[in-house]
Design an enzyme around this catalytic site. Structure first.
Site, PDB file in Angstrom:
ATOM      1  CG  HIS A 165     -90.481 -28.038  85.697  1.00 16.90           C
ATOM      2  ND1 HIS A 165     -90.945 -28.846  86.073  1.00 16.90           N
ATOM      3  CD2 HIS A 165     -89.936 -28.765  84.977  1.00 16.90           C
ATOM      4  CE1 HIS A 165     -90.619 -29.888  85.846  1.00 16.90           C
ATOM      5  NE2 HIS A 165     -90.184 -29.928  84.503  1.00 16.90           N
ATOM      6  CG  ASP A 201     -92.804 -32.925  81.235  1.00 17.03           C
ATOM      7  OD1 ASP A 201     -92.421 -32.456  80.350  1.00 17.03           O
ATOM      8  OD2 ASP A 201     -92.346 -33.787  82.076  1.00 17.03           O
ATOM      9  CG  HIS A 203     -88.794 -33.875  84.264  1.00 18.61           C
ATOM     10  ND1 HIS A 203     -88.824 -33.748  82.539  1.00 18.61           N
ATOM     11  CD2 HIS A 203     -87.564 -34.334  84.486  1.00 18.61           C
ATOM     12  CE1 HIS A 203     -87.596 -34.142  82.762  1.00 18.61           C
ATOM     13  NE2 HIS A 203     -87.734 -34.681  83.202  1.00 18.61           N
ATOM     14  CG  ASP A 290     -90.353 -34.467  78.998  1.00 16.89           C
ATOM     15  OD1 ASP A 290     -91.116 -35.152  79.146  1.00 16.89           O
ATOM     16  OD2 ASP A 290     -89.477 -33.731  79.458  1.00 16.89           O
TER      17      ASP A 290
END
Ligand code: Q9C
Ligand code: ZN
Length: 347
Positions: A165, A201, A203, A290
């Site tokens: 991120h 991931d 996200h 995740d």
């Protein structure tokens, strides 16, 4: 497989994050990485190595020098405001959104934290810089290890805080330095002409996408929860193809919350097909687990055994590869799931 593990990851140990209107204990904890190390040791997967000193020049070619300076000095600046701040974390609270000026640098500390961040879920702590810099060193060393020609073909940066991120000049989403992007840049500088980054991931890897959005030498592909409902919300949609020289070198594959392994695999195959067409010389895999059904903050439905198949499928690309460690918050299962990917990969 060489595994560069961050010996000082535990120095990044946030107390609380803003989550759904409350300050709650951080999801991104040192225990996550210890579970992975335990699982790898128990199953005899990989050879563990400590990283060399971080290459700050390479870090400054990926992140802006003023952001790197900010990160490096933030804790000392925070303590200088009030020695009692040593008991508290730095948590962003104000941001220059639309309508504000972007050509100024306020001296106020809270303003500077906001200038270099995008959410209130990512505490910056006493040891954040040291941990993040050593993690960056893991990613750079892993990239150099697979670039030597006669060394291993696969290496992992087993580190936290995660990275995908973080952008050129901002932290957020628990990430401070973008380990996957640093690995990709290190692979480029070690001779790979074309590098693909595959982000699996849960996200969207907004930092990695934004870092390479206008570059044609690095393909970024991300399979993730649809940002209409899932973090990071403001990037990661299907209509983001790249720009300028990077047009056609970004692929987002957003999936609805609730997607199971069958649906996820279909998107992965689309991503792998794009990577095949790009003909990269090397691959970076931003590995978050995740996507696991038991993850407390995510909504895909992968099971632990599925990760063996993920690893085996990625290995079939036959490329020199660097794994980076991203998310995964079902703390005890993070170890099993990461070890399964690597075991499946090693065959
Ligand atoms: N107040 C990674 O998996 N959650 N990051 C929202 C904001 C942020 C996840 C909290 C989730 C970030 C690397
Ligand atoms: Zn994640």
């Amino acid at each position: 497989m060489l595994i560069f593990h961050n010996p000082v990851h535990g120095k990044h140990d946030g107390r609380q994050e803003m989550f759904r209107g409350r300050l709650v204990p951080c999801h991104e904890t040192p225990a996550r990485l210890e579970y992975v190390l335990d699982a790898l040791r128990e199953r005899g997967i990989g050879t563990l190595r400590a990283p060399a000193a971080p290459d700050l020049d390479l870090i400054r070619r990926v992140h802006s020098p003023r952001y790197v300076d900010f990160l490096q000095r933030a804790w000392a600046d925070w303590i200088a405001l009030d020695p009692a701040n040593a008991e508290l974390d730095i948590l962003p609270s104000v941001w220059p959104v639309r309508g504000f000026r972007h050509d100024i640098s306020p001296s106020n500390f809270a303003a500077r934290v906001g200038l270099f961040s995008f959410d209130s879920g990512s505490p910056l702590t006493a040891g954040t810089w040291e941990a993040a810099a050593a993690g960056a060193a893991c990613a750079i060393d892993a990239a150099r290890a697979v670039s030597s020609g006669h060394g291993p073909r696969t290496a992992m940066a087993l580190t936290r805080p995660p990275g995908h991120h973080a952008g050129a000049d901002f932290f957020g989403g628990y990430c401070f330095l973008n380990n996957a992007a640093l690995a990709a840049q290190a692979l480029r500088e070690a001779g790979a002409e074309r590098v693909a980054v595959l982000d699996i991931d849960y996200h969207h890897g907004n930092g990695t996408q934004s870092l390479f959005y206008e570059r044609g030498d690095v393909l970024t592909v991300s399979v993730h929860g649809d940002p209409t409902t899932e973090y990071p919300f403001f990037l990661g949609y299907a209509d983001e193809p790249g720009q300028g020289a990077g047009l056609g070198a970004n692929l987002n594959l957003p999936l609805a919350a609730g997607t199971d392994f069958a649906g996820w695999t279909e998107a992965l195959e689309q991503g792998l097909a794009a990577i095949g067409r790009f003909k990269p010389d090397a691959l970076v895999i931003a590995l978050g687990v995740d996507t696991y059904e038991g993850d407390p903050i995510s909504k895909f439905k992968l099971r632990s055994a599925d990760y063996l198949r993920v690893g085996a499928r990625l290995a079939r690309l036959g490329l020199p590869a660097v794994f980076t460690m991203e998310g995964g918050y079902a703390v005890a299962e993070v170890g099993v799931n990461v070890a399964n990917v690597l075991e499946g990969y090693a065959g």
